[in-house]
Design an enzyme around this catalytic site. Structure first.
Site: not given
Length: 481
Positions: A78-79, A234
């Site tokens: 992520m991110h 995830d």
């Protein structure tokens, strides 16, 4: 019919092929590297993700049933900020989730009126929005060309479908999403100096993002139409892989980072706890998680400097859980999220003596990670999450000693799945199956449990006291830094 799950991890990509009954037919993995051009930086070239996917698919084409592929799901770390120009060309390496360069921008953004209330979260340095403010400040020529910002999983969706599409669970970690309303927030976008036009279209993780590109379908030798799902971050995908979608269900993951996740039937954010509150990959569900940035990474670090493998370090401790050691380790090698939100925190050993052994240091590292996970448990309970037991997943769960330690520190039973596939790749395949027409409530089932690790009753109180000393050590270290 078969379904493909793609787990775009930090250190490599894993692709898994399953049939309509959920049986795994085959899997393939491809590694890639993380670049650290400066201290605290972590970047990847998105071209490496595409090359890894192409290589994994080429291997899986030999698996019987691949040609009958009907659905694909992508789970991603992520991110990450993947910046594209108007021609969908990558403008710079993707800035990853564990990159802490934007700590100043995150702190400033976190102070914006109403931001926590709308996003449901603190703005952490690893989130996407502060990364773009950093780019605006330090690479203005790049920022001026940004036409789209895609998370890593959404970038693979673009490769697969030709469309800019992201799911709710992944997008909730940007600080641009109204997590309760499950939509981009004009207010949050404006605070981050972005616009809705620069965002991908949002879909639920189990919904259709688009059809697989015709040229890819032909190159892969497929014999019918293929639907690509919205996918997931995830951890949301891992929750789908073990059936953690409802209140009372959750898992503890011992991977590069450590995650303690609880599924929620409703939206109940509490940003002050530094717990992440994100949309789940299915409609009208959310999940909350505490995250520590260095879990198995802490053990891997000790392995590197001692010249032993992580398995050798843990095997030397035996199988009987020992009382808390006198050596203490703070597992903040890359800063920390829950509950401290402290990118500047750093790890340390205390209590060392001339008689300290490698085993003493190994125990201290395992205990420090377990105490960090207890931090997350306490923060989750503060939000009202119900956690009665947890499924243990991730590479670190192969150590029986570590599992006994964590169960005792958390004072919770840990369920170990039977041999077989579970986690993010399986969850992604399940999302692909749902996007192709299956009912997610029928598909997202829990795995068979092989055994349960229970707390050591004679040591629960001892580890509770040791945890309080651990917390005091962090407070003392930060007071002098």
């Amino acid at each position: 019919m078969t379904f493909l799950g793609i787990d775009l991890g930090t250190s490599g990509l894993r692709a898994l092929l399953m049939d309509a009954a959920g049986a795994v037919l085959g899997s393939a993995e491809r590694p890639y590297q993380v670049a650290h051009p400066h201290p605290g930086w972590a970047e990847q070239d998105p071209a490496d993700w595409i090359a890894a996917l192409d290589g994994a698919v080429e291997e899986l084409r030999a698996v019987p049933g691949f040609a009958a592929l009907r659905g694909i799901g992508v789970a991603g770390h992520m991110h990450g900020a993947t910046l594209l120009d108007a021609d969908d060309q990558v403008l710079r390496p993707c800035i990853l989730w564990n990159d802490t360069r934007s700590s100043a921008e995150a702190a400033a953004l976190d102070g914006s009126d109403g931001l926590r209330e709308t996003s449901g979260n603190i703005v952490f340095p690893g989130f996407t929005a502060p990364k773009l403010l950093w780019v605006e400040r330090h690479e203005p020529e790049v920022f001026a060309k940004v036409a789209k910002v895609l998370l890593p999983a959404a970038y693979l969706n673009l490769y697969l479908t030709g469309a800019h599409v992201a799911d709710m669970s992944d997008s909730a970690g940007t600080s641009w999403l109204d997590t309760g309303a499950r939509d981009w927030s004009e207010t949050l976008l404006a605070a981050g100096h972005m616009t809705r036009d620069q965002m991908p279209r949002l879909v639920e993780g189990c919904a259709e993002a688009g059809p697989l590109r015709a040229d890819l379908a032909a190159n892969w030798g497929l014999d019918g139409p293929v639907t690509v799902a919205g996918g997931a971050g995830d951890n949301a995908a891992a929750a789908c892989g073990i059936g953690a979608l409802s209140e009372g269900q959750g898992f503890v993951s011992l991977g590069t980072s450590g995650v303690l996740l609880a599924a929620r039937d409703g939206y109940a954010p509490d940003p002050a706890t530094a717990v992440h509150t994100f949309c789940h990959a299915v409609p009208d569900r959310w999940y909350q998680m505490g995250v520590m940035l260095s879990a198995t990474d802490s053990l891997n670090w000790l392995a590197r400097i001692t010249g032993a493998s992580p398995a050798e370090l843990t095997a030397a401790l035996g199988e009987t859980l020992q009382a808390p050691g006198v050596v203490r380790f703070l597992p903040y090698l890359s800063g920390e999220r829950t509950p401290h939100n402290d990118a500047g925190a750093r790890g340390s050993f205390t209590g060392l003596s001339a008689g300290t052994s490698r085993d003493d240091m190994t125990r201290a590292v395992l205990e420090g990670v377990a105490f960090g996970l207890r931090d997350s448990l306490m923060a989750l309970k503060q939000t009202g999450a119900r956690i009665d037991r947890l499924i243990a997943i991730g590479g670190g769960s192969r150590s029986d000693y570590w599992l006994k330690l964590i169960a005792t520190v958390l004072d919770l039973p840990l369920d170990l799945p039977a041999e077989g596939e579970f986690g993010a790749a399986l969850g992604a395949a399940r999302l692909g199956q749902c996007a192709a027409g299956a009912d997610w409530q029928q598909v997202m089932t829990a795995p068979e449990i092989a055994r349960t690790v229970t707390p050591e009753p004679g040591l629960v109180a001892d580890y509770a006291e040791a945890y309080e000393r651990f917390r005091a050590a962090y407070d003392g270290i930060r007071a002098v830094q």
